[in-house]
Motif scaffolding. Structure first.
Motif, PDB file in Angstrom:
ATOM      1  N   PRO A 189       0.812  -1.222   0.000  1.00  0.00           N
ATOM      2  CA  PRO A 189       0.000   0.000   0.000  1.00  0.00           C
ATOM      3  C   PRO A 189       0.845   1.272   0.000  1.00  0.00           C
ATOM      4  CG  PRO A 189      -0.913  -1.604   1.522  1.00  0.00           C
ATOM      5  CD  PRO A 189       0.398  -2.159   1.065  1.00  0.00           C
ATOM      6  N   ALA A 190       1.951   1.258   0.758  1.00  0.00           N
ATOM      7  CA  ALA A 190       2.805   2.447   0.814  1.00  0.00           C
ATOM      8  C   ALA A 190       3.431   2.746  -0.528  1.00  0.00           C
ATOM      9  CB  ALA A 190       3.892   2.251   1.880  1.00  0.00           C
ATOM     10  N   ASN A 191       3.914   1.703  -1.226  1.00  0.00           N
ATOM     11  CA  ASN A 191       4.517   1.923  -2.538  1.00  0.00           C
ATOM     12  C   ASN A 191       3.485   2.363  -3.570  1.00  0.00           C
ATOM     13  OD1 ASN A 191       7.093   1.357  -1.691  1.00  0.00           O
ATOM     14  ND2 ASN A 191       7.109  -0.749  -2.465  1.00  0.00           N
ATOM     15  N   ARG A 192       2.296   1.804  -3.504  1.00  0.00           N
ATOM     16  CA  ARG A 192       1.238   2.198  -4.433  1.00  0.00           C
ATOM     17  C   ARG A 192       0.910   3.682  -4.254  1.00  0.00           C
ATOM     18  NH1 ARG A 192      -1.027  -1.270  -8.563  1.00  0.00           N
ATOM     19  NH2 ARG A 192      -0.657  -3.414  -7.905  1.00  0.00           N
ATOM     20  N   GLU A 193       0.957   4.129  -2.999  1.00  0.00           N
ATOM     21  CA  GLU A 193       0.639   5.528  -2.706  1.00  0.00           C
ATOM     22  C   GLU A 193       1.756   6.465  -3.154  1.00  0.00           C
ATOM     23  OE1 GLU A 193      -0.292   8.302   1.223  1.00  0.00           O
ATOM     24  OE2 GLU A 193      -0.659   6.141   1.305  1.00  0.00           O
ATOM     25  N   MET A 194       3.005   6.024  -3.009  1.00  0.00           N
ATOM     26  CA  MET A 194       4.150   6.883  -3.297  1.00  0.00           C
ATOM     27  C   MET A 194       4.529   6.909  -4.766  1.00  0.00           C
ATOM     28  SD  MET A 194       6.971   6.430  -0.281  1.00  0.00           S
ATOM     29  CE  MET A 194       7.204   4.681  -0.599  1.00  0.00           C
ATOM     30  N   ASP A 196       4.233   6.200  -9.013  1.00  0.00           N
ATOM     31  CA  ASP A 196       3.491   6.034 -10.259  1.00  0.00           C
ATOM     32  C   ASP A 196       4.292   5.055 -11.105  1.00  0.00           C
ATOM     33  OD1 ASP A 196       1.927   6.222 -12.476  1.00  0.00           O
ATOM     34  OD2 ASP A 196       2.623   8.213 -13.066  1.00  0.00           O
TER      35      ASP A 196
END
Length: 233
Positions: A189-194, A196
């Motif tokens: 989730p953190a990587n998806r948020e940070m 593109d």
């Protein structure tokens, strides 16, 4: 084709265990029958922890501090009586700006969390791993293979993991195997948020399976390798 692993009677220590990849590695070893010891600077009861407390024996510690690392490793050895595998998962990502705009605090954090933790955990685990002819698996990154814009210190820290792995393999040839995995971008989730990111995301559970392979007897001749884990072939 499916594969199964039997780690019954073996003891593994997983660093960075409360995160997405660390918790997946813990679950994979637990499913394979290992006794799993886990450590993280994050407490297992924290809202930030993804780790199932029923799957592990937890030891809280700051792995950038050598005293904490020594205490954690000795606690595992005292509790379990042995140590067969070390999974160096602790790590983080920071970036977004060029080198001339990067603060020294960010540089130091990345080197400490991504590289120093693996160095210290390996250093103190090695005497126990030599007794069991065990294995170390650490986490590098595909980004470590070349320079890029905006995350030079991160890439440097992960390149350091590859060289640390090769050194551990060379210094312990015939006794302790050392390998690392190189994910592209881990699907968290953190990587998806940070980020593109348009290429294949890699599921933490899939990476955890590679940890099992590299610690298993199936890869007995393999040491000093950096294994790509970029997603589906």
């Amino acid at each position: 084709m499916s594969a199964s692993f039997d780690f019954d009677g073996r003891v593994v220590l997983v660093t960075g265990a409360c995160g997405a990849l660390g918790s997946a590695v813990c679950a994979a070893f637990d499913d394979a029958g290992a006794t799993v010891h886990a450590t993280d600077v994050v407490d297992i009861d924290s809202d930030d922890s993804l780790l199932d407390p029923d799957r592990v024996e937890f030891h809280r510690g700051d792995l950038t501090d050598e005293g904490d690392v020594e205490c954690v490793v000795e606690a595992v050895a005292d509790s379990a009586g042995r140590l067969d595998h070390l999974a160096n998962v602790a790590g983080t990502w920071m970036g977004g700006q060029p080198i001339d705009e990067t603060g020294v605090d960010e540089f130091e954090t990345l080197l400490n969390v991504n590289l120093k933790t693996a160095f210290l955990a390996s250093k103190h685990a090695l005497p126990h791993l030599r007794e069991t002819e065990g294995a170390i698996v650490s986490v590098s990154a595909r980004a470590s293979l070349e320079g890029g814009e905006g995350d030079g210190p991160y890439r440097a820290s992960k390149a350091g993991i590859r060289l640390l792995t090769e050194t551990l393999a060379e210094e312990n040839r015939g006794t302790v195997r050392a390998n690392c995995v190189m994910p592209s971008v881990i699907d968290t989730p953190a990587n998806r948020e940070m980020m593109d990111y348009s290429e294949e995301w890699v599921d933490p559970a899939d990476i955890a399976e590679v940890f099992l392979v590299l610690c298993s007897d199936a890869t007995g001749p393999t040491s000093g390798a950096a294994i790509p884990v970029y997603g589906e072939a």
